[in-house]
Design a protein around this motif. Structure first.
Motif, mmCIF file in Angstrom:
data_model
loop_
_atom_site.group_PDB
_atom_site.id
_atom_site.type_symbol
_atom_site.label_atom_id
_atom_site.label_comp_id
_atom_site.label_asym_id
_atom_site.label_seq_id
_atom_site.Cartn_x
_atom_site.Cartn_y
_atom_site.Cartn_z
ATOM 1 N N PRO A 56 -32.961 129.466 13.056
ATOM 2 C CA PRO A 56 -34.265 129.609 13.702
ATOM 3 C C PRO A 56 -34.191 129.657 15.227
ATOM 4 O O PRO A 56 -34.988 130.345 15.869
ATOM 5 C CB PRO A 56 -35.033 128.374 13.229
ATOM 6 N N TYR A 59 -34.305 132.982 16.756
ATOM 7 C CA TYR A 59 -35.593 133.670 16.732
ATOM 8 C C TYR A 59 -36.606 133.036 17.676
ATOM 9 O O TYR A 59 -37.361 133.739 18.341
ATOM 10 C CB TYR A 59 -36.166 133.684 15.308
ATOM 11 N N LEU A 90 -31.417 132.949 6.407
ATOM 12 C CA LEU A 90 -32.811 133.204 6.730
ATOM 13 C C LEU A 90 -33.596 133.526 5.467
ATOM 14 O O LEU A 90 -33.154 134.326 4.640
ATOM 15 C CB LEU A 90 -32.893 134.386 7.709
ATOM 16 N N VAL A 93 -39.339 135.020 8.543
ATOM 17 C CA VAL A 93 -39.818 134.825 9.910
ATOM 18 C C VAL A 93 -41.310 135.118 9.892
ATOM 19 O O VAL A 93 -41.724 136.221 9.521
ATOM 20 C CB VAL A 93 -39.105 135.754 10.920
ATOM 21 N N VAL A 98 -40.128 129.873 11.226
ATOM 22 C CA VAL A 98 -38.934 130.448 10.595
ATOM 23 C C VAL A 98 -38.541 129.509 9.452
ATOM 24 O O VAL A 98 -38.461 128.294 9.637
ATOM 25 C CB VAL A 98 -37.761 130.572 11.592
ATOM 26 N N VAL A 100 -35.629 128.695 6.464
ATOM 27 C CA VAL A 100 -34.230 128.915 6.094
ATOM 28 C C VAL A 100 -33.856 128.042 4.899
ATOM 29 O O VAL A 100 -34.507 127.034 4.630
ATOM 30 C CB VAL A 100 -33.260 128.584 7.265
#
Length: 140
Positions: A56, A59, A90, A93, A98, A100
């Motif tokens: 994350p 991002y 991932l 998003v 985010v 995961v």
């Protein structure tokens, strides 16, 4: 760490995932053990949260916070001397968050080169501003 033996008997693997990123490797120490000699579940959870934050961060490009532990399953005990490998991938998003997955594999001290999946978890992290409020994730 408490765990319940189940039909999920430990499956020994000869290799680690190739479709996930290795984000952390760690060896628990004696201070991380409970009275039974297993590693505290809370210690494993904290390591998973650290490992889960790696992807994350790519991002959010800034401050973020764990907003949800969507799933956390202890499959096998973690023992003193285990070499733990944390793999992450991932899932999604969103506008400010985010999600995961994290999978943890133990390489037992006496059977190096063989791996057992000990934990799996799903985390959601939210990008936050300087005041701790959610902020949009910039898309490239």
């Amino acid at each position: 760490m408490s765990h319940t033996p189940s039909a999920n008997a430990a499956t020994t693997l000869k290799s680690l995932p190739t479709d996930m990123d290795l984000v952390l490797k760690v060896i628990p120490m004696p201070a991380d053990c409970n009275a039974n000699g297993d590693i505290f579940g809370g210690w494993v959870m904290a390591q998973c949260d650290l490992a889960g934050s790696v992807i994350p961060a790519r991002y959010t490009k800034g401050r973020m916070a764990t907003v949800a532990v969507n799933e956390f399953v202890f499959k096998q005990p973690v023992r003193l001397g285990d070499i733990l490998s944390f793999y992450s991938k991932l899932v999604k998003v969103g506008r400010t968050s985010v999600t995961v997955t994290v999978e943890v594999f133990a390489e037992r001290f006496k059977t190096q080169g063989e791996y057992i999946k000990v934990t799996q978890a799903t985390f959601t992290y939210v990008a936050i501003d300087g005041n701790g409020r959610p902020r949009p994730i910039e898309r490239d």
